[in-house]
Design an enzyme around this catalytic site. Structure first.
Site, mmCIF file in Angstrom:
data_model
loop_
_atom_site.group_PDB
_atom_site.id
_atom_site.type_symbol
_atom_site.label_atom_id
_atom_site.label_comp_id
_atom_site.label_asym_id
_atom_site.label_seq_id
_atom_site.Cartn_x
_atom_site.Cartn_y
_atom_site.Cartn_z
ATOM 1 N N HIS A 8 0.844 -1.200 0.000
ATOM 2 C CA HIS A 8 0.000 0.000 0.000
ATOM 3 C C HIS A 8 0.872 1.241 0.000
ATOM 4 C CE1 HIS A 8 -3.180 -2.792 1.851
ATOM 5 N NE2 HIS A 8 -3.388 -2.649 0.559
ATOM 6 N N ARG A 13 0.817 4.466 0.559
ATOM 7 C CA ARG A 13 0.966 5.501 1.590
ATOM 8 C C ARG A 13 1.626 5.005 2.869
ATOM 9 N NH1 ARG A 13 -5.435 5.613 1.968
ATOM 10 N NH2 ARG A 13 -5.805 3.551 2.823
ATOM 11 N N GLU A 14 1.855 3.697 2.986
ATOM 12 C CA GLU A 14 2.327 3.146 4.257
ATOM 13 C C GLU A 14 3.847 3.213 4.329
ATOM 14 O OE1 GLU A 14 0.194 -0.589 4.449
ATOM 15 O OE2 GLU A 14 -1.713 0.450 4.211
ATOM 16 N N ARG A 69 -3.296 4.605 -1.983
ATOM 17 C CA ARG A 69 -3.152 3.251 -1.448
ATOM 18 C C ARG A 69 -2.792 2.209 -2.518
ATOM 19 N NH1 ARG A 69 -5.539 -0.325 2.641
ATOM 20 N NH2 ARG A 69 -6.463 -2.178 1.718
ATOM 21 N N GLU A 88 1.215 -4.873 11.153
ATOM 22 C CA GLU A 88 0.715 -3.498 11.022
ATOM 23 C C GLU A 88 1.519 -2.650 12.003
ATOM 24 O OE1 GLU A 88 -1.534 -2.297 8.951
ATOM 25 O OE2 GLU A 88 -2.912 -3.910 8.396
ATOM 26 N N ASN A 141 -3.246 -5.892 -2.236
ATOM 27 C CA ASN A 141 -3.498 -6.854 -1.155
ATOM 28 C C ASN A 141 -4.911 -7.451 -1.221
ATOM 29 O OD1 ASN A 141 -2.003 -8.158 0.833
ATOM 30 N ND2 ASN A 141 -2.900 -6.936 2.501
ATOM 31 N N ARG A 142 -5.555 -7.312 -2.366
ATOM 32 C CA ARG A 142 -6.824 -8.008 -2.628
ATOM 33 C C ARG A 142 -6.750 -8.735 -3.968
ATOM 34 N NH1 ARG A 142 -6.722 -6.065 1.548
ATOM 35 N NH2 ARG A 142 -8.339 -4.973 2.756
ATOM 36 N N HIS A 191 2.913 -3.514 6.889
ATOM 37 C CA HIS A 191 1.921 -2.497 6.559
ATOM 38 C C HIS A 191 1.910 -1.498 7.716
ATOM 39 C CE1 HIS A 191 -0.573 -4.463 3.273
ATOM 40 N NE2 HIS A 191 0.200 -5.475 3.652
HETATM 41 O O1 0X9 Z 1 -6.372 -4.082 4.468
HETATM 42 C C1 0X9 Z 1 -5.235 -4.553 4.370
HETATM 43 O O2 0X9 Z 1 -4.800 -5.003 3.322
HETATM 44 C C2 0X9 Z 1 -4.324 -4.561 5.591
HETATM 45 N N1 0X9 Z 1 -4.531 -3.397 6.387
HETATM 46 S S1 0X9 Z 1 -4.052 -1.922 5.846
HETATM 47 O O3 0X9 Z 1 -4.589 -0.922 6.720
HETATM 48 N N2 0X9 Z 1 -2.485 -1.816 5.937
HETATM 49 O O4 0X9 Z 1 -4.472 -1.766 4.503
HETATM 50 C C3 0X9 Z 1 -4.598 -5.801 6.408
HETATM 51 C C4 0X9 Z 1 -4.414 -7.073 5.661
HETATM 52 C C5 0X9 Z 1 -4.380 -8.328 6.480
HETATM 53 N N3 0X9 Z 1 -5.375 -8.542 7.321
HETATM 54 C C6 0X9 Z 1 -6.646 -8.873 7.418
HETATM 55 N N4 0X9 Z 1 -7.030 -10.072 7.139
HETATM 56 N N5 0X9 Z 1 -7.456 -7.998 7.861
HETATM 57 ZN ZN ZN Z 2 -1.556 -1.814 4.117
#
Ligand code: 0X9
Ligand code: ZN
Length: 709
Positions: A148, A150-151, A201, A349, A217-218, A270
């Site tokens: 991401h 901005r992190e 992001r 995190e 991350n999705r 993150h």
């Molecule tokens: O949303 C995300 O990808 C991560 N948080 S962030 O604020 N850095 O964007 C968390 C990803 C991993 N965790 C979960 N399963 N929630």
């Molecule tokens: Zn993140």
């Protein structure tokens, strides 16, 4: 920190945000999520935006739900000179790319490579520490940062690691590992966050609807697009999952890298929240079969692996837990790496998000060398433990001294949950259970999501007491349910919480917020290896330190902490907590909900104590009892009548040669003998004599070890 300070900090963290909405459905969804829509603005094109008040916590909820939050309400960084302690990707001389090139150029054991190219043509840089090649005998360990944009602190953490590992890690350890660091997984977004939008992001893909960016991350192939809660199909959303699994060049490069160099362990940095998250994240209550390995590294909220020493942080530690404790995600990195390659993968995190100078900084961690150094120092022990323990994560001693628990029952009622070591990745099997040699109908099953790298979880309906299983290493795992309760008629003298009909089992569950549930006193005299099983649901928060729950026990008058729960758990999940053997033989439990809405059901006391099981019970009062004879695994539990004098435990060969000896304190009534590590070498198959002496009494039994067929 005084509660007053926290309250002020939280107030400051509330911002007015504008969220694009597509009609009444979205407004209803916002209402269901608990947002109060102050007004709806309509612009010249007819587009609607809801005006709502957002806290750092609920802001994350909006992400997860796919709403795009207009950040203009957040404290913006002053548009002044470039930051002093953060470095963009491209700038010659100062950028991350130049810095890494210069650093590697003068060190023969630092190698800089590109694992692929981003959408805009930037290299995805990987630093390899130690030897230039990847040798299968050396475990791969990977540190990844900045999925991401901005992190920024995640990239400073990775750069710090590169420098630390190159210049300070002991050579023998470095020589025994293939350590990789990828400081910027998303170079296009990262550069853009310096050039144009600080809070960007996603990556910089141009989407067909004219919006920009996919949430990397999705975008991973596992659980991709499973539902619209854990990622969004809307290209404009912050959590847009992309047009297909692994569609993004950055993710494709990372997938390829993992396939070529499968990491045993990995850490994806993150910001923010101060968490050590691990699989699963795709659904609430989904527990990774290797949870015990994850726990060894990540610790527990009570025994944390990472302490947060940034002054004014709202929490003093990083809370560990499954990803859904924060919120559910799909197409996420750790769930993918764990499932695809068995990688023990963490999301760290970094930093709590609050506060410095009384302000909630969120993604905008201050540009302050000392504060950043503190974040790096706080997180170094965890990173080093990951490197050190990569030779055998399943036998790891984690940063806080925890180790994986081995095969054991994690729950006994209303469902039996057995976690078994050594069954193997992605195996599918049905196990038949026996009660001391008598086969029973209890069949526990595992599906593919229950099979991890080291452990497999088997579940089944409860129908036999006590359950007993011969697990894959040949040893017996047993447990006995001593008592259970859960707000049912007849559960008696539990006080403090109300009864909810929203039950896991039966008619009721206990439900409390801001108060304490106290159990009656249980008689557990003579019992050892006690544990507490509870099934829980809770609405805790990592952002409000008091929104958590504490589990305590009292043995006599003093209450001791047993466990601490935090985070979001919208569905029931089981938890096992080991209890010390109570000196008084009487035990009470209590559950303190600080400000966390909390449900409990099926609270049980259980024991792994083999003495009290079935046929062994009578013998246990007057002789030595062996959990297995012959012993087919590496462990045997030997139990004897309790005595008030010190105990000498000795094992001899039939020829009278001692092979193992230990002195145990008075009151000890059993010993788990580890044949793998006893006297430094593995005990050989054959016949032995186990002798236990205490006071005037001596107990002897013959023991056969027969592991190899
Ligand atoms: O949303 C995300 O990808 C991560 N948080 S962030 O604020 N850095 O964007 C968390 C990803 C991993 N965790 C979960 N399963 N929630
Ligand atoms: Zn993140």
């Amino acid at each position: 920190m005084a509660p007053l300070t926290v309250a002020i900090a939280l107030l400051q963290a509330l911002v007015v945000a504008r969220v694009p909405v597509a009609g009444p459905d979205d407004l209803a969804r916002l209402a269901r999520l608990g947002f109060e829509v102050a007004s709806v603005e309509v612009d010249a094109t007819g587009a609607e935006r809801a005006v709502i008040v957002v806290s750092p916590e609920t802001r994350r909820l909006l992400f997860a739900e796919g709403f795009v939050v207009d950040e203009t309400g957040l404290a913006a960084p002053p548009p002044v000179a470039p930051p002093a302690n953060y470095f963009d990707f491209d700038s010659p001389g100062t950028g991350v790319r130049s810095q890494l090139q210069a650093f590697a150029a003068v060190r023969s054991h630092v190698h800089l490579d590109s694992i692929g190219v981003s959408g805009e043509g930037r290299p995805i840089l990987a630093v390899k520490l130690g030897a230039p090649d990847d040798v299968p005998a050396r475990p791969n360990v990977l540190f990844l940062a900045t999925h991401h944009a901005r992190e920024w602190v995640s990239t400073t953490m990775a750069m710090h690691l590169v420098r630390y590992l190159a210049d300070s890690l002991e050579a023998p350890l470095l020589d025994a590992r293939d350590v990789w660091v990828i400081p910027v997984a998303n170079p296009d977004g990262y550069q853009y966050s310096f050039d144009a939008e600080r809070l960007w992001r996603k990556n910089r893909r141009l989407n067909p609807d004219g919006s920009v960016g996919v949430d990397l991350n999705r975008n991973y192939p596992r659980f991709w697009g499973l539902d619209d809660i854990g990622s969004s199909a809307n290209p404009a959303a912050e959590t847009y999952r992309g047009p297909g699994p692994g569609s993004e060049p950055e993710v494709a490069a990372l997938v390829r890298f993992h396939e070529q160099h499968p990491p045993v362990l990995s850490v994806s940095y993150h910001t923010y929240t101060g968490l050590i998250l691990h699989p699963y994240g795709y659904a609430p209550a989904a527990i990774a079969p290797d949870a015990t390995v994850y726990r060894a590294f990540g610790g527990t909220s009570l025994v944390p692996a990472v302490l947060d020493r940034v002054p004014e942080s709202i929490r003093l530690k990083y809370d560990p837990g499954p990803g859904w404790h924060l919120y559910r995600v799909n197409g996420e990195y750790t769930d993918w790496a764990y499932g695809a390659l068995g990688t023990v993968a963490f999301t760290v995190e970094l930093t709590s998000g609050c506060c410095v100078g009384g302000n909630w900084y969120g993604f905008l961690f201050p540009d302050d060398a000392d504060l950043l150094a503190q974040v790096h120092a706080d997180n170094l022990p965890f990173a080093l433990a990951v490197i050190e323990q990569a030779s055998a994560p399943d036998r790891a001693i984690g940063p806080s001294g925890l180790t994986p628990a081995g095969s054991r029952f994690e729950a006994l009622w209303p469902e039996i949950v057995l976690v078994e070591r050594g069954v193997g990745l992605h195996s599918r099997r049905v196990t038949t259970y026996t009660t001391l040699g008598t086969p029973t109908a209890a069949i526990l099953e595992a599906d593919s999501l229950d099979a991890g790298r080291y452990y497999t979880t088997f579940r089944g309906a409860r129908d036999q007491v006590p359950p007993s299983a011969v697990v894959s290493d040949g040893s017996a795992v047993r447990a006995e349910l001593l008592t259970h309760a859960g707000a049912e008629a007849g559960d008696g003298a539990w006080v403090g919480w109300s009864v909810s009909t929203d039950a896991l089992v039966g008619d009721g569950a206990w439900h409390g917020v801001g108060d304490t549930l106290v159990s009656p006193e249980f008689d557990v005299a003579g019992r050892t290896r006690l544990w507490l099983q509870l099934w829980t649901r809770h609405a805790g928060s990592f952002f409000v330190p008091t929104r958590r729950g504490i589990v305590q026990y009292a043995d006599g008058g003093v209450w001791h902490d047993l466990a601490e729960l935090a985070g979001a758990a919208p569905e029931w999940y089981p938890m096992r907590v080991d209890l010390p053997a109570p000196a008084t033989g009487r035990l009470r439990l209590r559950f303190i909900s600080q400000e966390m809405e909390w449900w409990l059901d099926a609270i049980a006391l259980a024991t792994d104590d083999t003495r009290v099981l079935g046929a062994s019970r009578a013998q246990a009062t007057d002789s030595l009892v062996l959990s297995d004879n012959p012993v087919r695994g590496d462990r045997v539990v030997v139990a004897w009548p309790v005595s008030s004098s010190e105990v000498e435990f000795v094992v001899y060969t039939f020829a009278g040669e001692p092979v193992f000896r230990v002195m145990l304190p008075a009151g000890t009534a059993e010993f788990e003998w580890d044949l793998a590590t006893a006297s430094g070498a593995r005990v050989r198959d054959g016949g032995y004599i186990v002798a236990v002496r205490m006071g005037g009494a001596v107990y002897r039994r013959r023991l056969f070890v027969a592991r190899e067929q």
